[in-house]
Enzyme design. Structure first.
Site, PDB file in Angstrom:
ATOM      1  N   CYS A  98      12.724 -16.434 -10.938  1.00  0.00           N
ATOM      2  CA  CYS A  98      13.247 -17.748 -11.321  1.00  0.00           C
ATOM      3  C   CYS A  98      13.411 -17.849 -12.847  1.00  0.00           C
ATOM      4  O   CYS A  98      14.318 -17.239 -13.379  1.00  0.00           O
ATOM      5  CB  CYS A  98      12.394 -18.861 -10.748  1.00  0.00           C
ATOM      6  SG  CYS A  98      13.296 -20.418 -10.731  1.00  0.00           S
ATOM      7  N   HIS A 230      11.366 -17.909  -4.948  1.00  0.00           N
ATOM      8  CA  HIS A 230       9.975 -17.637  -5.334  1.00  0.00           C
ATOM      9  C   HIS A 230       9.206 -16.883  -4.245  1.00  0.00           C
ATOM     10  O   HIS A 230       8.581 -17.514  -3.383  1.00  0.00           O
ATOM     11  CB  HIS A 230       9.251 -18.957  -5.609  1.00  0.00           C
ATOM     12  CG  HIS A 230       9.642 -19.609  -6.885  1.00  0.00           C
ATOM     13  ND1 HIS A 230       9.005 -19.354  -8.080  1.00  0.00           N
ATOM     14  CD2 HIS A 230      10.616 -20.506  -7.155  1.00  0.00           C
ATOM     15  CE1 HIS A 230       9.563 -20.082  -9.044  1.00  0.00           C
ATOM     16  NE2 HIS A 230      10.545 -20.795  -8.507  1.00  0.00           N
ATOM     17  N   GLU A 232       6.387 -15.418  -4.549  1.00  0.00           N
ATOM     18  CA  GLU A 232       4.939 -15.653  -4.702  1.00  0.00           C
ATOM     19  C   GLU A 232       4.490 -16.940  -4.021  1.00  0.00           C
ATOM     20  O   GLU A 232       3.305 -17.182  -3.891  1.00  0.00           O
ATOM     21  CB  GLU A 232       4.557 -15.642  -6.192  1.00  0.00           C
ATOM     22  CG  GLU A 232       4.785 -16.932  -6.961  1.00  0.00           C
ATOM     23  CD  GLU A 232       6.247 -17.227  -7.315  1.00  0.00           C
ATOM     24  OE1 GLU A 232       7.141 -16.521  -6.828  1.00  0.00           O
ATOM     25  OE2 GLU A 232       6.483 -18.194  -8.072  1.00  0.00           O
TER      26      GLU A 232
END
Ligand SMILES: NC(=O)CC[C@H](N)C(=O)O
Length: 267
Positions: A98, A230, A232
């Protein structure tokens, strides 16, 4: 080498560094979150790491353009670090998530070796089509043959959360060259069965209006990768928005495999 060491680079306004370090740890890596000022003071720190990760957030408040100031600081003060990870002996990995992808784009490493007519930047990340910050889960299809991080992955369901994430190529020649080289390796997809498509999908499948539905780009070697969604944030199955409605839970969230691919590249 069994467990690579990951440098998770922080700057003022970074807000995904802990989750990103955690994701790498879950995949078996050793991580350190290091402020950009510490690296500028002591550039030799770079030699401790095999993976450079630029996490998400709002570095320097997204001033001027998202990622611009951190990229400028890195270009001016950490050129050797960037060169070591991006080129070096070809034995390290770089991941930008990002805001991290925004930094890699501004540094030019994701579109390296691609010439645009008139010497212009070959591609950029512009404001989302609707002009707002968008936060939603998206289906993603991979053309993962080249990218180290996407090896053996076909589909991912991940959250995206950005305002300036619309991938725009300077012209069709640039787009064609990147696509032909397998570098447009992550795309927004129609649904969970969707595959890579070049014609931009309608909102919300393509949440920002990106050319060719591009959500992630890698360099010519596949070792340097930036993506707007994302991974994560989808490490555990319970992070899936509908996890309570599923009868059976998968072993992991879709994002974990990307970090595992990075770690196993060093095995
Ligand atoms: N989640 C993020 O990293 C946000 C990126 C950037 N601040 C944007 O809004 O475009």
């Amino acid at each position: 080498m069994s467990s690579p060491r990951v440098l998770v680079l922080r700057a003022p306004g970074t807000n995904c560094d802990e989750e990103t370090a955690y994701a790498f740890q879950r995949a078996g890596a050793t991580t350190e979150r290091v402020h950009v000022n510490r690296l500028i003071e002591n550039p030799a720190l770079k030699d401790r790491y095999q993976i450079l990760c630029l996490p998400g957030g709002f570095s320097y408040g997204d001033d001027i353009a998202a990622g611009r100031i951190l990229a400028t600081r890195m270009r001016n003060h950490l050129a050797e670090l960037v060169d070591t990870f991006v080129h070096g002996n070809g034995d390290r990995l770089v991941l930008g998530i990002c805001n991290g992808m925004q930094v890699l784009m501004r540094l030019g490493v994701l579109t390296e070796n691609v010439e645009a007519a008139g010497g212009h930047e070959p591609a950029t990340l512009a404001w989302n089509n609707h002009g707002r910050f968008e936060d939603r889960w998206v289906d993603l299809a991979t053309d993962g043959s080249k990218c180290v991080f996407l090896r053996d992955l076909q589909h991912m369901y991940l959250p995206m959360a950005h305002a300036e994430g619309k991938f725009v190529a300077r012209d069709q020649a640039v787009l064609g060259e990147l696509r032909g080289a397998g570098r447009l390796c992550l795309r927004y997809a129609r649904d969970a069965e969707g595959s890579v498509e070049d014609t931009p999908l309608e909102f919300p499948a393509n949440p920002n209006g990106a050319d060719a539905n591009v959500a992630g780009v890698c360099d010519a070697t596949g070792r340097v990768f930036g993506l707007m969604p994302h991974p994560e944030r989808h490490i555990d199955p319970t992070q899936h928005p509908y996890w309570t409605r599923r009868n059976e839970q998968p072993a992991a969230g879709d994002g974990l495999a990307m970090f595992q691919n990075a770690v196993s590249w060093f095995a």
